[in-house]
Design an enzyme around this catalytic site. Structure first.
Site, PDB file in Angstrom:
ATOM      1  N   ASP A 128       0.905  -1.140   0.000  1.00 44.35           N
ATOM      2  CA  ASP A 128       0.000   0.000   0.000  1.00 44.35           C
ATOM      3  C   ASP A 128       0.947   1.193   0.000  1.00 44.35           C
ATOM      4  OD1 ASP A 128      -1.456   2.255   0.811  1.00 44.35           O
ATOM      5  OD2 ASP A 128      -2.985   0.993   1.728  1.00 44.35           O
ATOM      6  N   HIS A 129       1.005   1.932  -1.101  1.00 44.92           N
ATOM      7  CA  HIS A 129       2.095   2.903  -1.233  1.00 44.92           C
ATOM      8  C   HIS A 129       2.022   3.996  -0.161  1.00 44.92           C
ATOM      9  CE1 HIS A 129      -0.901   5.098  -3.624  1.00 44.92           C
ATOM     10  NE2 HIS A 129      -0.279   6.177  -3.208  1.00 44.92           N
ATOM     11  N   HIS A 152      -5.906   2.594   2.026  1.00 44.85           N
ATOM     12  CA  HIS A 152      -5.110   3.711   2.561  1.00 44.85           C
ATOM     13  C   HIS A 152      -5.656   4.226   3.895  1.00 44.85           C
ATOM     14  CE1 HIS A 152      -3.404   3.463  -1.314  1.00 44.85           C
ATOM     15  NE2 HIS A 152      -4.266   4.226  -1.959  1.00 44.85           N
TER      16      HIS A 152
END
Ligand SMILES: NC(=O)c1ccc[n+]([C@@H]2O[C@H](COP(=O)([O-])OP(=O)(O)OC[C@H]3O[C@@H](n4cnc5c(N)ncnc54)[C@H](OP(=O)(O)O)[C@@H]3O)[C@@H](O)[C@H]2O)c1
Length: 523
Positions: free
Chosen positions: A211-212, A274
């Protein structure tokens, strides 16, 4: 910035020198890590993510001397391009030869395998190429497989690798790791099916789900703020915090990705991943160590404490909406249903607001308000802790009318930093008090700039540090939280609201929070 020895005089250091000394000290202490030799295999090498994120991040790591001497990339996709064309694309991702000599040297040995993931020959050819690279590029049997392809292919690729022995560490203790890009399923069932498929070929400790957001310095700084300081943790609980807000606002619409967004929506695209990640780091209990599983255990415990209202109760807790035409950044923009690739009768939400409760000792009774949307008034991601008002104000009523509750804002992007908002006396003859803000700016404190999320995550995956990657049970728990909302949406509940592009969202979202006497904390 100031450095002082024990009782000695303070010395002022240039920020750049200060940073360089800190980095040298880290290196001496073995903190800054260089991965072992490795071949990075990109499935989806001809795609958008590879070109925009993965290859540029690897090129930057090369420029920073952060890659090992034995290093190679193998691209795998259907497009019939050869090694030379792939190498040209790798160079283009780095901005050309002169820009990055270290990358230019490495790229000469990069390879490309053209093939379909549904065919065994693709994996047989890949295995041969990887063996050749062990000999020619010194990659020593270590593999980092990156699934940057369509999610429907994730299981097939893992299976293909396993059939050709690519999933098992080699005899000399070499490693085989699988990096997986979101989406991790589209609902709870499909996420569990995907996990089963991956686990047939790879053990959980070999899987690195990206999950960046977790690669962002500002998200990691939540841990530093909470656990490297003694002053915040004592007030980080229900006794002092009135409520918590998480905002993920975008100015952009769906751009050219209308087709993709139609099947995603704000809930799947942002909230399930996120928002849940940021929320769990912000509200979890202190981990005993910074070890990957110590942190992930606490995150998943927090997610398990989130109260999930039943689908038929969601209407009281959730607002979903879609943007109509409006003005964004001074420019007239179309409504969602007029965007390319979008159904003119689409019910996909481009905005979502919700309130959650966290049912544990620390947070019982503290509402958590979440909102995310496209085509909002500004681009901002932040978490705000809003503190309780003082029990008694000794000032006359109108003297405090500009006083908001104290708050601590963690600005994750774009203006990275932290703001503490509190009351101060306005200069003058009366005791008027109003809110002021004390700001910490990442850019000012650390002028070198922060690394791109993908650089950090790729480096961590190469070194085997799973702290910033999402464990299977976290994904599952996050889906369990959003599942009743998905169920309610399927029944057309709550009704789809609307907001003009360029606004802060629908009036219904204001009502959601104002019903309890609170307000959205707009930037
Ligand atoms: N793009 C982003 O910004 C972004 C952000 C976050 C997550 N992601 C995720 O990252 C993944 C990749 O996204 P993307 O935007 O890069 O997708 P994309 O541009 O559509 O690329 C897909 C890649 O997969 C290859 N591919 C698809 N089916 C194949 C098959 N049967 N056999 C061999 N190759 C196949 C394609 O090869 P050919 O074109 O050569 O056939 C292409 O290289 C997706 O899971 C996406 O959700 C993307």
């Amino acid at each position: 910035m100031t450095a002082a020895g024990d009782g000695g005089p303070a010395a002022t250091l240039e920020p750049a020198l200060d940073e360089a000394l800190a980095q040298a000290a880290e290196a001496a202490a073995g903190v800054s890590r260089r991965p072992e030799p490795v071949a990075v295999v990109i499935f989806g090498a001809s795609g958008d993510l590879a070109a925009r994120k993965i290859l540029p991040a690897l090129a930057t790591l090369a420029a920073r001397q952060a890659l090992p001497d034995g290093f190679a990339v193998v691209g795998v996709a259907r497009s019939e391009i050869g090694d030379d064309e792939f190498r040209d694309r790798c160079m283009a991702a780095a901005g050309g030869e002169e820009a990055n000599p270290a990358w230019t040297r490495l790229v000469r040995q990069f390879r490309y395998v053209a093939g379909d993931y549904g065919e065994d020959v693709t994996f047989a050819t890949l295995a041969e190429v990887l063996d050749e690279l062990d000999a020619s590029a010194g990659t020593r049997g270590n593999r980092l497989y990156y699934l940057a392809t369509v999610p429907s292919m994730f299981g097939r690729v893992a299976g293909g690798l396993a059939r050709h022995g690519g999933n098992r560490p080699g005899p000399g203790g070499s490693f085989a790791r699988l990096v997986v890009e979101k989406p991790f399923g589209t609902d709870l069932d499909s996420a569990r099916r995907l996990d089963d498929e991956l686990h047939q070929s790879f053990d959980e400790d070999q899987i690195f789900r990206i999950d960046h957001y977790m690669g962002k310095e500002t998200v990691q700084n939540v841990l530093a703020l909470r656990f490297a300081n003694a002053i915040f943790e004592p007030i980080w609980n229900r006794r002092y915090v009135d409520h918590v807000q998480v905002t993920v606002a975008e100015r952009l619409g769906v751009e050219h990705r209308g087709n993709f967004y139609e099947s995603a929506g704000a809930l799947r695209d942002i909230v399930q991943n996120h928002v849940m990640q940021v929320l769990s780091l912000t509200l979890m209990e202190p981990p005993a160590t910074m070890e990957a599983n110590a942190i992930r255990d606490e995150k998943v415990k927090l997610l398990r404490s989130v109260v999930v209202p039943r689908a038929d109760q969601q209407v009281e807790h959730v607002v979903r909406a879609q943007y109509g035409a409006g003005t964004c950044g001074g420019e007239a923009v179309p409504g969602y249903r007029e965007e390319e690739g979008v159904d003119p009768r689409s019910m996909t939400e481009t905005y979502l607001a919700m309130n959650l409760a966290v049912d544990n000792w620390r947070w019982a009774g503290v509402p958590v308000y979440i909102r995310t949307g496209k085509r909002l008034a500004d681009r901002v991601t932040e978490v705000t802790m809003i503190f309780q008002r003082p029990p008694h104000l000794p000032f006359a009523g109108q003297l405090t009318r500009d006083l908001r509750p104290d708050s601590l804002k963690l600005r994750i992007q774009p203006d990275e930093g932290i703001s503490l908002c509190f009351g101060a006396k306005v200069p003058g003859p009366t005791f008027r008090v109003r809110s002021v803000s004390m700001d910490f700016s990442y850019q000012q404190a650390f002028p070198g700039g922060t690394a791109e999320a993908y650089e950090r995550l790729l480096l961590d995956a190469m070194t085997g540090d799973a702290m910033l990657f999402i464990r299977s049970d976290e994904v599952d728990q996050a889906w369990q939280i959003v599942a009743p909302i998905q169920e309610a949406f399927a029944f057309g509940e709550p009704p789809l609201a609307h907001y003009p592009a360029g606004s802060w969202g629908p009036i219904e979202a204001d009502r959601l929070i104002e019903a309890t006497g609170r307000q959205w904390s707009n930037p």
